[in-house]
Design a protein around this motif. Structure first.
Motif, short mmCIF file in Angstrom:
data_model
loop_
_atom_site.label_atom_id
_atom_site.label_comp_id
_atom_site.label_asym_id
_atom_site.label_seq_id
_atom_site.Cartn_x
_atom_site.Cartn_y
_atom_site.Cartn_z
N VAL A 19 0.69 -1.25 -0.03
CA VAL A 19 -0.05 -0.04 -0.05
C VAL A 19 0.79 1.32 -0.21
O VAL A 19 0.83 2.12 -1.05
N ARG A 20 1.73 1.15 0.96
CA ARG A 20 2.80 2.46 1.07
C ARG A 20 4.02 1.92 0.18
O ARG A 20 4.67 0.75 0.60
N SER A 21 4.72 2.71 -0.62
CA SER A 21 5.74 2.05 -1.49
C SER A 21 7.09 2.38 -0.64
O SER A 21 8.06 1.62 -0.92
N ASN A 22 7.03 2.96 0.56
CA ASN A 22 8.39 3.21 1.37
C ASN A 22 8.39 2.49 2.56
O ASN A 22 7.46 2.61 3.40
N GLY A 23 9.12 1.35 2.64
CA GLY A 23 9.18 0.71 3.81
C GLY A 23 9.54 1.43 5.24
O GLY A 23 9.25 0.93 6.38
N LEU A 24 10.35 2.69 4.94
CA LEU A 24 10.71 3.17 6.32
C LEU A 24 9.53 3.71 6.74
O LEU A 24 9.26 3.63 8.16
N LEU A 25 8.58 4.23 6.26
CA LEU A 25 7.19 4.74 6.83
C LEU A 25 6.45 3.62 7.34
O LEU A 25 5.55 3.75 8.15
N VAL A 26 6.46 2.38 6.66
CA VAL A 26 5.89 1.30 7.30
C VAL A 26 6.45 0.86 8.61
O VAL A 26 5.67 0.68 9.70
N CYS A 27 7.78 0.90 8.78
CA CYS A 27 8.36 0.60 9.92
C CYS A 27 8.08 1.60 10.88
O CYS A 27 7.70 1.22 12.25
N LEU A 28 8.08 2.85 10.72
CA LEU A 28 7.70 3.93 11.58
C LEU A 28 6.39 3.78 12.10
O LEU A 28 6.20 3.73 13.33
N ASP A 29 5.60 3.68 11.48
CA ASP A 29 3.94 3.17 11.69
C ASP A 29 3.59 1.86 12.78
O ASP A 29 3.25 2.12 13.72
N GLN A 30 4.49 0.82 12.14
CA GLN A 30 4.36 -0.16 12.94
C GLN A 30 5.05 -0.41 14.22
O GLN A 30 4.60 -0.92 15.27
N MET A 31 6.00 0.39 14.37
CA MET A 31 7.14 0.34 15.56
C MET A 31 6.36 1.44 16.76
O MET A 31 6.14 1.20 17.81
N ARG A 32 5.73 2.33 16.15
CA ARG A 32 5.12 3.62 16.74
C ARG A 32 3.92 3.10 17.49
O ARG A 32 3.00 3.54 18.44
N ASN A 33 3.05 2.29 16.70
CA ASN A 33 1.64 2.02 16.69
C ASN A 33 1.29 0.37 16.92
O ASN A 33 0.57 0.01 15.86
N PRO A 34 1.90 -0.28 17.68
CA PRO A 34 1.91 -1.61 17.55
C PRO A 34 0.70 -2.26 17.64
O PRO A 34 0.09 -3.21 17.00
N ASP A 35 -0.13 -1.73 18.35
CA ASP A 35 -1.78 -2.16 18.59
C ASP A 35 -2.50 -1.96 17.36
O ASP A 35 -3.51 -2.77 17.28
N ASP A 36 -1.93 -1.31 16.40
CA ASP A 36 -2.86 -1.22 15.12
C ASP A 36 -2.28 -2.51 14.21
O ASP A 36 -3.00 -2.52 13.13
N PHE A 37 -1.52 -3.30 14.50
CA PHE A 37 -0.92 -4.47 13.80
C PHE A 37 -0.98 -5.56 14.45
O PHE A 37 -0.14 -6.28 14.37
N PRO A 38 -1.95 -6.13 15.02
CA PRO A 38 -2.07 -7.18 16.03
C PRO A 38 -1.62 -8.63 15.26
O PRO A 38 -1.26 -9.49 15.61
N TRP A 39 -1.87 -8.39 13.98
CA TRP A 39 -1.64 -9.82 13.09
C TRP A 39 -0.40 -10.06 12.84
O TRP A 39 -0.01 -11.34 12.53
N LEU A 40 0.72 -9.14 12.91
CA LEU A 40 1.99 -9.21 12.95
C LEU A 40 2.71 -10.35 14.02
O LEU A 40 3.63 -10.99 13.47
N ILE A 41 2.02 -10.44 15.02
CA ILE A 41 2.45 -11.53 16.09
C ILE A 41 2.57 -12.97 15.51
O ILE A 41 3.12 -13.88 15.77
N ALA A 42 1.45 -13.15 14.42
CA ALA A 42 1.54 -14.37 13.69
C ALA A 42 2.90 -14.86 12.93
O ALA A 42 2.79 -16.10 12.41
#
Length: 299
Positions: free
Chosen positions: A275-298
């Motif tokens: 969706v977002r073409s830049n991985g750095l922005l993905v990392c920042l979002d996931q690291m700062r807002n982990p509760d928004d990505f609960p599926w990553l634990i799988a």
């Protein structure tokens, strides 16, 4: 696999047909490796693309890919053509499928979670192939350390990415990465070296490295590529809440220019979510807002 088999490119000594990739028997891998090595520019590039699709299809490692690692490293060492891409393939087959995982628990994790199950086309657990590829990287770490000093920045970047997957981490890996970082002038290569240092630390738990990464992101006089990549690596190694200082760093340093500059970093490309073409922005979002990505634990 003996040194004689690897150094002599003795493909015939490897039981390729016993293992399968996503498109069938691995018996076609030796031909593709030779086409990469000896073909003209067009044929060599085409063979590399085909090999990548077969042994690392959609980010998933297969057994023939793990078997190819020693040969890929040696072909890269002997031939400058496609050297960076060959090393990127080594790094890719020695890492689990990331599926857009740039989280604190996922960005620098090469192996599968304990107890997770992935079945590859050969019928074997996918984690076996990742482990085999990582073992192969560790066995040839000295060659990858040599390539950290290649004249091409893209090769240095890819060599760091591949070396970071070594398991167990060889004794010379981290010192070689630090030595290269001390004289590295390319910002993308610096980011790769720092993330590689962090990934090896994730395996061996060296507290001095954690402290060093903290000092790097905290150093206001350091280049922003160094500070941001060190902050990402440090967050992957500690359980602390994201400090306010890192939030300020990300908010001020992560400009459009920096995200574009660091876009080629392999770890960040692994984190792209489609969706977002830049991985750095993905990392920042996931690291700062982990509760928004609960599926990553799988994963």
């Amino acid at each position: 696999m003996t040194t004689e088999v690897k150094d002599g490119l003795r493909y015939d000594a490897v039981p390729w047909a016993r293992f399968h990739h996503c498109f069938g028997s691995g018996s076609d891998v030796p031909t593709l490796l030779e086409d990469i090595r000896l073909g003209d520019d067009e044929a060599s590039g085409r063979a590399l693309g085909t090999l990548w699709n077969r042994v690392c299809h959609q980010g998933g490692t297969s057994a023939p890919g793990a078997l190819a690692v020693p040969f890929l490293i040696r072909i890269a060492l002997a031939y400058s053509r496609h050297r960076a891409d060959l090393l990127l393939l080594v790094g890719a087959v020695a890492r689990r499928p990331h599926f857009g995982d740039g989280s604190r628990t996922g960005l620098l994790r090469a192996g599968d979670l304990a107890g997770s199950v992935r079945i590859e086309p050969s019928g074997h657990p996918g984690t076996w192939s990742v482990e085999a590829a990582r073992d192969a990287v560790a066995a040839d770490a000295e060659l990858l350390c040599f390539l950290l000093d290649d004249c091409e920045p893209a090769v240095r970047q890819a060599a760091a990415y591949a070396l970071a997957a070594a398991l167990p981490p060889p004794a010379n890996a981290a010192p070689s990465l630090h030595a290269r970082l001390a004289r590295e002038g390319d910002p993308v290569a610096r980011a790769c070296l720092i993330l590689a240092i962090g990934q090896l630390c994730r395996e061996d738990g060296d507290p001095a490295t954690v402290t060093q990464l903290h000092d790097w992101w905290h150093h206001t006089g350091a280049p922003m590529d160094v500070r941001v990549s060190a902050a990402l690596a440090w967050l992957c190694l500690v359980d602390d809440c994201v400090p306010a200082e890192i939030d300020v760093l990300f908010d001020t340093a992560v400009t459009d220019e920096l995200t574009a500059l660091l876009a080629p970093v392999p770890w960040l490309r692994d984190a792209q979510d489609g969706v977002r073409s830049n991985g750095l922005l993905v990392c920042l979002d996931q690291m700062r807002n982990p509760d928004d990505f609960p599926w990553l634990i799988a994963y």
